[in-house]
Design an enzyme around this catalytic site. Sequence first.
Site, PDB file in Angstrom:
ATOM      1  N   GLY A   7       0.826  -1.208   0.000  1.00 25.58           N
ATOM      2  CA  GLY A   7       0.000   0.000   0.000  1.00 25.58           C
ATOM      3  C   GLY A   7       0.859   1.258   0.000  1.00 25.58           C
ATOM      4  O   GLY A   7       0.642   2.165  -0.780  1.00 25.58           O
ATOM      5  N   PHE A   8       1.816   1.301   0.912  1.00 22.83           N
ATOM      6  CA  PHE A   8       2.780   2.402   1.018  1.00 22.83           C
ATOM      7  C   PHE A   8       2.110   3.744   1.295  1.00 22.83           C
ATOM      8  O   PHE A   8       2.713   4.790   1.101  1.00 22.83           O
ATOM      9  CB  PHE A   8       3.644   2.493  -0.249  1.00 22.83           C
ATOM     10  CG  PHE A   8       4.250   1.184  -0.653  1.00 22.83           C
ATOM     11  CD1 PHE A   8       5.253   0.614   0.120  1.00 22.83           C
ATOM     12  CD2 PHE A   8       3.804   0.510  -1.773  1.00 22.83           C
ATOM     13  CE1 PHE A   8       5.804  -0.609  -0.224  1.00 22.83           C
ATOM     14  CE2 PHE A   8       4.353  -0.720  -2.125  1.00 22.83           C
ATOM     15  CZ  PHE A   8       5.355  -1.276  -1.350  1.00 22.83           C
TER      16      PHE A   8
ATOM     17  N   ILE B 257      13.243  -3.802  18.604  1.00 24.01           N
ATOM     18  CA  ILE B 257      12.905  -4.577  17.414  1.00 24.01           C
ATOM     19  C   ILE B 257      12.086  -5.793  17.848  1.00 24.01           C
ATOM     20  O   ILE B 257      12.553  -6.641  18.607  1.00 24.01           O
ATOM     21  CB  ILE B 257      14.191  -5.017  16.687  1.00 24.01           C
ATOM     22  CG1 ILE B 257      14.964  -3.789  16.178  1.00 24.01           C
ATOM     23  CG2 ILE B 257      13.866  -5.974  15.540  1.00 24.01           C
ATOM     24  CD1 ILE B 257      14.244  -2.968  15.130  1.00 24.01           C
TER      25      ILE B 257
ATOM     26  N   ASN C 281      10.713  -8.139  15.834  1.00 21.65           N
ATOM     27  CA  ASN C 281      11.078  -9.329  15.052  1.00 21.65           C
ATOM     28  C   ASN C 281      12.128  -8.912  14.028  1.00 21.65           C
ATOM     29  O   ASN C 281      11.827  -8.179  13.086  1.00 21.65           O
ATOM     30  CB  ASN C 281       9.820  -9.884  14.364  1.00 21.65           C
ATOM     31  CG  ASN C 281      10.106 -11.113  13.515  1.00 21.65           C
ATOM     32  OD1 ASN C 281      11.208 -11.282  12.971  1.00 21.65           O
ATOM     33  ND2 ASN C 281       9.119 -11.978  13.395  1.00 21.65           N
TER      34      ASN C 281
ATOM     35  N   GLN D 168      11.391  -4.512   6.375  1.00 27.77           N
ATOM     36  CA  GLN D 168      10.834  -3.156   6.273  1.00 27.77           C
ATOM     37  C   GLN D 168      11.912  -2.127   5.939  1.00 27.77           C
ATOM     38  O   GLN D 168      11.722  -1.254   5.095  1.00 27.77           O
ATOM     39  CB  GLN D 168      10.201  -2.753   7.611  1.00 27.77           C
ATOM     40  CG  GLN D 168       8.883  -3.408   7.893  1.00 27.77           C
ATOM     41  CD  GLN D 168       7.824  -2.858   6.989  1.00 27.77           C
ATOM     42  OE1 GLN D 168       7.404  -1.725   7.116  1.00 27.77           O
ATOM     43  NE2 GLN D 168       7.422  -3.650   6.029  1.00 27.77           N
TER      44      GLN D 168
ATOM     45  N   GLY E  70       8.419   2.351  15.357  1.00 28.23           N
ATOM     46  CA  GLY E  70       7.834   2.369  14.007  1.00 28.23           C
ATOM     47  C   GLY E  70       8.929   2.320  12.969  1.00 28.23           C
ATOM     48  O   GLY E  70       9.869   3.108  13.001  1.00 28.23           O
TER      49      GLY E  70
ATOM     50  N   GLU F 253       8.564   3.426   7.535  1.00 30.70           N
ATOM     51  CA  GLU F 253       8.850   4.539   6.626  1.00 30.70           C
ATOM     52  C   GLU F 253      10.278   5.058   6.683  1.00 30.70           C
ATOM     53  O   GLU F 253      10.801   5.568   5.690  1.00 30.70           O
ATOM     54  CB  GLU F 253       7.839   5.662   6.896  1.00 30.70           C
ATOM     55  CG  GLU F 253       6.465   5.230   6.399  1.00 30.70           C
ATOM     56  CD  GLU F 253       5.309   6.072   6.899  1.00 30.70           C
ATOM     57  OE1 GLU F 253       4.834   6.908   6.142  1.00 30.70           O
ATOM     58  OE2 GLU F 253       4.868   5.880   8.050  1.00 30.70           O
TER      59      GLU F 253
HETATM   60 MO1  MOS Z   1       2.248   5.580   5.259  1.00 31.17          MO
HETATM   61  S1  MOS Z   1       2.548   6.894   3.688  1.00 31.17           S
HETATM   62  O1  MOS Z   1       1.863   6.719   6.488  1.00 31.17           O
HETATM   63  O2  MOS Z   1       0.864   4.695   4.864  1.00 31.17           O
END
Ligand code: MOS
Length: 701
Positions: A237-238, A583, A585, A592, A656, A659
Amino acid sequence: MTFIDRPVAIGLDLPRRDGAAKVRGTAVYAYETPVENPAYAHPVQATVARGRVTALDTAAAEVLDGVLAVLTPATAERLASTEDRELAALQDDGVAFRGQVVALVVADSSETARHAAALVRVTYAQEPHDSELRADRDDLYAPERVNPDFPTDTVEGDVAAATAVAAVVVEQTYTTATYHNNPLEPHATTAHWEPADGRLTLWDSTQGVHPARTAVASVFGLDEAKVRVVCPYVGGGFGSKGTPHVNVVLAAMAARAVPGRPVRLALTRQQMFSLAGYRTPTVQRCLLAAERDGRLTALAVDVVEQTSRIKEFAEQTGVPARMMYAVANRRTTHRLAALDVPVPSWMRAPGECPGMFGPEVAMDELAERLGLDPVELRIRNEPVTDPQTGKPFSSRNLVGCLREGAARFGWSGRDPRPGVRRDGDWLVGTGVAASTYPVHRMSKSTAVIRREGDRYVAEIGAADLGTGTWTTLAQIAADALGVPVERVEVRIGDTDHPMATVAGGSSGMSTWGSAVVEAARAFRTRYGAEPPERAEASGSVPPADDRWAMHAFGAQFAEARVHLDTGEIRVPRLLGVFAVGRIVNPRTARSQLVGGMTMGLSMALHEHSVLDPRTGHVVNHDLADYHIAANADVAEVEAHWLDEHDPHVNAMGTKGIGEIGIVGTAAAVSNAVWHACGARVRDLPVTLDKVLPALEDPPGR
Ligand code: MOS
């Protein structure tokens, strides 16, 4: 059964639980959900960028064998809410961008629907359109806020005064291209209305079933309880599946138009270039002023970018510069041009990704001017507290990432001069850039923990868009319960589960994990060490600790090779070191980070949506012409992380990771290309035409 009070599952290198099903093809995606007697929908798109539809001739389509309905603004149902104009499909005859949906065909097969869509004759009253972003436009405006809710402009101190007396000033314009998300799985939906009670079920490829439900319920004026959204798997999806796009509305409309039949709709790859969002191009005027020793005295980032006429999206490109370095005088601004173009939206690290290109190349230019090592320049500008808020960082290990990265990459002893390293016909250089991404945690999300016989179940409407949630959420639940991870089952991806927020802003694990930990605590408090065979407790995300500035950091290193004669650019090596909290996993985490870095490499060298301003059309709207880094473009990509324990971010200590891997990569590549051949490329992508002039007379030749 006895609980174990030490981490038993967080940190385990477990394979993905959904891996085998995906490899074997048994994982069911939205479009292929088994339903009775499905019909298929195919949109008709505008071929002008601005104007009105004056006539729609659907006769040839309607007589085609197998066509069930042709929806137009004249025949489509009236939606309850048209406030979100991106989602207000077929409600009027206006055309606000090329590719906007002007009709929809529903047929017995996808082939028939597509063929019939091509037979619909559309007549337009075309108006002159304006689809060209330029920084010198006279109609730029300041949005009220930038995504998701940051101030548009910030000023601290006096940039002009500090610049006037600075020893060195770098002031340049940097630009990033238009980029389109291209997940493997297109935007796809299977929609079904229950004839008896008007309940709507959507099997939709989405980064958030509950947010998708809220949007669709609002558009159709339905009680949310009457809408169910199901999505166990997402083929990427990104960000493009983080907010609902028009395809899901169209699927539901189509299904209501052919009573009793579920309808499938999948955007084609080409349609995704106008209907599924994209990253706005940006023009960044960046200024850095510094003392002789490299300490920054002023920083300014003035951004110009685009949005659509029907819906505003203001990418927060100037935001990362607000907290990155210790500099007393700072200014950031955002200005938008509202154009006759498709609606921009989220793409992996909106804001940080483009916003760390200009400033991080500028830092390299400053290092060059000062004769200072670019790693050292960044270390000298490390702030003690967050320059933007004055709050202490919950943890900030940028320096650790830079040092660890430099050591692993083999940075020491680097000759700072460009164009001096040669390997046969190739000029070789290395570059570095810093990376950052905020730690987001959404304030809402609830999880249920249940004992079912000898198993524990963690239930929450979370998403796994390929990130590993099926596996990692089980690890978090197992730890919080103190039971072996094999005994924990996870149930996600369905609005029938407790409410969960979007998989966006790298917030998924921090948000849903927090809810799961709270539910597990409530469970143990309620039942003690011997829970009955049927037991249940729920928990929600606790309030965040806002005394801290919370961000993840990283350092990106790149090696670039530029061919002396042809200007071809290769990146044989990328190495990133990240400080991203705990972390959960290592296997899914590495995937990622490496994925983000690879997407950053692709952004740096290849990807570029070419919008022809004469037509308002993205001319390279397919995977033949929109080049995404392929295996041959990607060589060694290494992701490492520091062992970071941050007790302030959340109960798990996670920051997180979806990204940050893409942030800074393009700057590191551009900086490495400069070091290789002496060409300073300030506009992305870094293509050979931009380095060829420097090769006429390369510095070290
Ligand atoms: Mo990401 S661009 O916050 O789905």
